[in-house]
Design a protein around this motif. Structure first.
Motif, short mmCIF file in Angstrom:
data_model
loop_
_atom_site.label_atom_id
_atom_site.label_comp_id
_atom_site.label_asym_id
_atom_site.label_seq_id
_atom_site.Cartn_x
_atom_site.Cartn_y
_atom_site.Cartn_z
N VAL A 122 10.74 -6.55 -7.10
CA VAL A 122 10.79 -5.43 -8.05
C VAL A 122 11.78 -6.03 -9.19
O VAL A 122 12.92 -6.13 -8.84
CB VAL A 122 10.96 -4.05 -7.48
N SER A 123 11.32 -5.92 -10.70
CA SER A 123 12.36 -6.46 -11.48
C SER A 123 13.53 -5.43 -11.79
O SER A 123 14.32 -5.85 -12.70
CB SER A 123 11.45 -6.67 -12.69
N PHE A 149 16.13 8.50 -11.85
CA PHE A 149 15.97 7.41 -11.66
C PHE A 149 14.96 7.04 -10.39
O PHE A 149 15.14 7.68 -9.27
CB PHE A 149 17.32 6.67 -11.12
N THR A 150 14.25 6.09 -10.49
CA THR A 150 13.43 5.78 -9.11
C THR A 150 13.92 4.18 -8.87
O THR A 150 13.52 3.26 -9.70
CB THR A 150 11.94 5.71 -9.58
N LYS A 154 11.95 2.06 -3.86
CA LYS A 154 10.78 3.26 -3.73
C LYS A 154 9.76 2.48 -4.70
O LYS A 154 8.46 2.84 -4.23
CB LYS A 154 11.44 4.43 -4.33
N LEU A 155 9.99 1.80 -5.67
CA LEU A 155 9.04 1.12 -6.28
C LEU A 155 8.12 0.13 -5.43
O LEU A 155 7.10 -0.10 -5.50
CB LEU A 155 9.51 0.48 -7.32
N GLY A 159 4.39 -0.18 -4.40
CA GLY A 159 3.38 -1.28 -4.50
C GLY A 159 2.82 -1.83 -3.23
O GLY A 159 1.65 -2.03 -3.16
N GLU A 160 3.58 -1.67 -2.45
CA GLU A 160 3.07 -1.91 -1.00
C GLU A 160 2.00 -1.38 -0.22
O GLU A 160 1.10 -1.31 0.32
CB GLU A 160 4.14 -2.14 0.08
#
Length: 169
Positions: A122-123, A149-150, A154-155, A159-160
């Motif tokens: 995650v960037s 803020f996420t 958590k991102l 994605g997964e």
């Protein structure tokens, strides 16, 4: 942040702003009668990232809009990749000066979620400005109020989850 009485999630809604009509995948508005929309989310699994960018610009640039932010979430169908973009209005930069500088939508933040060799990357984190989401400033008396803020982890889970449904994991 105790915003449950201030902001409503309107889900997937057909919205008309003057002559422009669009269906948002998710949208949020102030919890008042005839509430103005503040934030839009467009998700693209079958739309290109260019089409999502056009939709974001439409939400922000259409005359009469109340939308402060538009988020696009592009889900690639061929590889495990998700690109989240955050758009806001900014002043146009042009060499000709005029009294009325029209605003245009621009991407102010991009977060990419990718997977290679069984590792998800995650960037960065995703930030949602409180003022634009709620259409008001942070109250100095409420320490819970701040930008949303996420975090990247958590991102990563998002994605997964998406990639499991797509069969990549």
């Amino acid at each position: 942040m105790q915003l449950q009485n201030e902001i409503d999630s309107l889900g997937s809604s057909n919205i008309q702003i003057r002559n422009w009509k669009e269906e948002a995948d998710e949208c949020w508005a102030l919890s008042t009668q005839n509430a103005p929309l503040t934030t839009i989310l467009e998700i693209g699994l079958f739309e290109s990232s260019q089409r999502l960018a056009l939709d974001a610009r439409g939400w922000l640039e259409t005359s009469g809009t109340s939308v402060q932010m538009a988020f696009t979430l592009y889900i690639c169908r061929s590889i495990p990749q998700i690109i989240i973009k955050h758009y806001e209005l900014s002043f146009r930069q042009c060499s000709i000066e005029s009294r009325a500088s029209p605003s245009s939508a621009s991407c102010v933040e991009t977060v990419s979620i990718t997977r290679q060799n069984n590792t998800t990357n995650v960037s960065g984190d995703l930030r949602i400005p409180f003022r634009k989401f709620t259409n008001r400033n942070i109250s100095p008396n409420n320490q819970l109020e701040r930008d949303l803020f996420t975090p990247g982890h958590k991102l990563q889970r998002l994605g997964e989850k998406v990639w499991r449904l797509q069969g990549f994991i």
